[in-house]
Design an enzyme around this catalytic site. Sequence first.
Site, mmCIF file in Angstrom:
data_model
loop_
_atom_site.group_PDB
_atom_site.id
_atom_site.type_symbol
_atom_site.label_atom_id
_atom_site.label_comp_id
_atom_site.label_asym_id
_atom_site.label_seq_id
_atom_site.Cartn_x
_atom_site.Cartn_y
_atom_site.Cartn_z
ATOM 1 N N HIS A 37 -30.388 -7.074 105.352
ATOM 2 C CA HIS A 37 -29.182 -6.491 106.025
ATOM 3 C C HIS A 37 -29.251 -4.850 105.879
ATOM 4 O O HIS A 37 -30.091 -4.411 104.813
ATOM 5 C CB HIS A 37 -28.246 -7.260 105.226
ATOM 6 C CG HIS A 37 -27.738 -8.483 105.119
ATOM 7 N ND1 HIS A 37 -26.979 -9.124 105.891
ATOM 8 C CD2 HIS A 37 -28.557 -9.248 104.489
ATOM 9 C CE1 HIS A 37 -27.277 -10.417 105.616
ATOM 10 N NE2 HIS A 37 -28.088 -10.340 104.593
ATOM 11 N N TYR A 38 -28.565 -4.222 106.515
ATOM 12 C CA TYR A 38 -28.040 -2.810 106.194
ATOM 13 C C TYR A 38 -26.581 -3.104 105.756
ATOM 14 O O TYR A 38 -25.759 -3.945 105.986
ATOM 15 C CB TYR A 38 -28.321 -1.819 107.051
ATOM 16 C CG TYR A 38 -27.386 -1.871 108.521
ATOM 17 C CD1 TYR A 38 -26.217 -2.247 108.427
ATOM 18 C CD2 TYR A 38 -27.975 -1.511 109.636
ATOM 19 C CE1 TYR A 38 -25.365 -2.045 109.618
ATOM 20 C CE2 TYR A 38 -27.309 -1.539 110.834
ATOM 21 C CZ TYR A 38 -25.940 -2.002 110.778
ATOM 22 O OH TYR A 38 -25.127 -1.914 112.109
ATOM 23 N N THR A 39 -26.099 -2.242 104.648
ATOM 24 C CA THR A 39 -24.914 -2.327 104.094
ATOM 25 C C THR A 39 -23.708 -1.932 105.197
ATOM 26 O O THR A 39 -22.524 -2.502 105.191
ATOM 27 C CB THR A 39 -24.664 -1.509 102.965
ATOM 28 O OG1 THR A 39 -25.124 -0.171 103.177
ATOM 29 C CG2 THR A 39 -25.485 -1.976 101.606
ATOM 30 N N GLU A 46 -29.331 -6.549 100.859
ATOM 31 C CA GLU A 46 -28.837 -5.385 101.532
ATOM 32 C C GLU A 46 -29.411 -4.344 101.023
ATOM 33 O O GLU A 46 -29.793 -3.818 100.014
ATOM 34 C CB GLU A 46 -27.391 -5.475 100.996
ATOM 35 C CG GLU A 46 -26.436 -6.672 101.381
ATOM 36 C CD GLU A 46 -25.812 -6.448 102.703
ATOM 37 O OE1 GLU A 46 -26.004 -5.298 103.448
ATOM 38 O OE2 GLU A 46 -25.180 -7.462 103.097
ATOM 39 N N HIS A 64 -30.620 -9.745 109.716
ATOM 40 C CA HIS A 64 -29.434 -10.403 109.826
ATOM 41 C C HIS A 64 -29.063 -10.383 111.505
ATOM 42 O O HIS A 64 -28.476 -11.711 111.894
ATOM 43 C CB HIS A 64 -28.233 -9.557 109.334
ATOM 44 C CG HIS A 64 -26.921 -10.210 109.016
ATOM 45 N ND1 HIS A 64 -25.786 -9.548 108.716
ATOM 46 C CD2 HIS A 64 -26.632 -11.525 109.142
ATOM 47 C CE1 HIS A 64 -24.729 -10.466 108.552
ATOM 48 N NE2 HIS A 64 -25.188 -11.530 108.972
ATOM 49 N N ASP A 66 -27.589 -5.454 112.290
ATOM 50 C CA ASP A 66 -28.487 -5.122 111.239
ATOM 51 C C ASP A 66 -29.625 -6.009 110.883
ATOM 52 O O ASP A 66 -29.715 -7.237 111.172
ATOM 53 C CB ASP A 66 -27.686 -4.874 109.850
ATOM 54 C CG ASP A 66 -27.090 -6.349 109.542
ATOM 55 O OD1 ASP A 66 -26.210 -7.050 110.232
ATOM 56 O OD2 ASP A 66 -26.949 -6.654 108.328
#
Length: 220
Positions: A26-28, A91, A133, A143
């Site tokens: 994921h990215y945050t 993340e 994700h 993401d």
Amino acid sequence: MTPSPISAPSPNFNARKLPISLIVLHYTGMESGPAALARMCDPEAQVSAHYMVETDGRIFRLVDEDRRAWHAGVGSWRGERDINSASIGVEIVNGGHDYGLPDFPAVQIASVIALVQDIMARRGIGPEAVIGHSDLAPGRKQDPGEKFPWGALAAAGCAKAVTPAAQTGADPQARLATIGYGLDAGLPAVVEAFQRRWRPARVDGVIDDETARLIAAVAG
């Protein structure tokens, strides 16, 4: 060598119901790493991940791998809908689309690669089971985004690598399902998710010749 994770326990987890078979990246999507970490450790937020990788390469451990972190949400992969039970969530600190989709620093990606390689080795997970994700939630999530360097991960053996197939093959929708994509969001959204991972220079949901050949290659 994987940097030693920094303990940052989150209360947001419960018991796993399935063996670990996936790694989800994921990215945050928040303004900073500290803000993301605070949210994932807030019991009212009801979100978490097993690990968070900062822009400077530091790795934070939030939830023990044997527990079910709450990172994937609604989605599916290869027919499995309880992705949180089947996966380890990582993340990666990055503002994402809401904050200009910044580049991922090289030191951060080096830590992501080291962490993913370590998880793969310990859990017997192959590169085809490292997904984004957006792969499991087409139309809902974007993401880790078009700028995420999947090629660097593939070169390190911790993500699948392909080149476009010589032929487009028949029925791209069936091939997308074979790869693992759920089709509930509709074909254009699924094609966008596929392109975001495999053809980030053009994310338009259209199955042109190159996209069709990439679908055929990934489906094998």
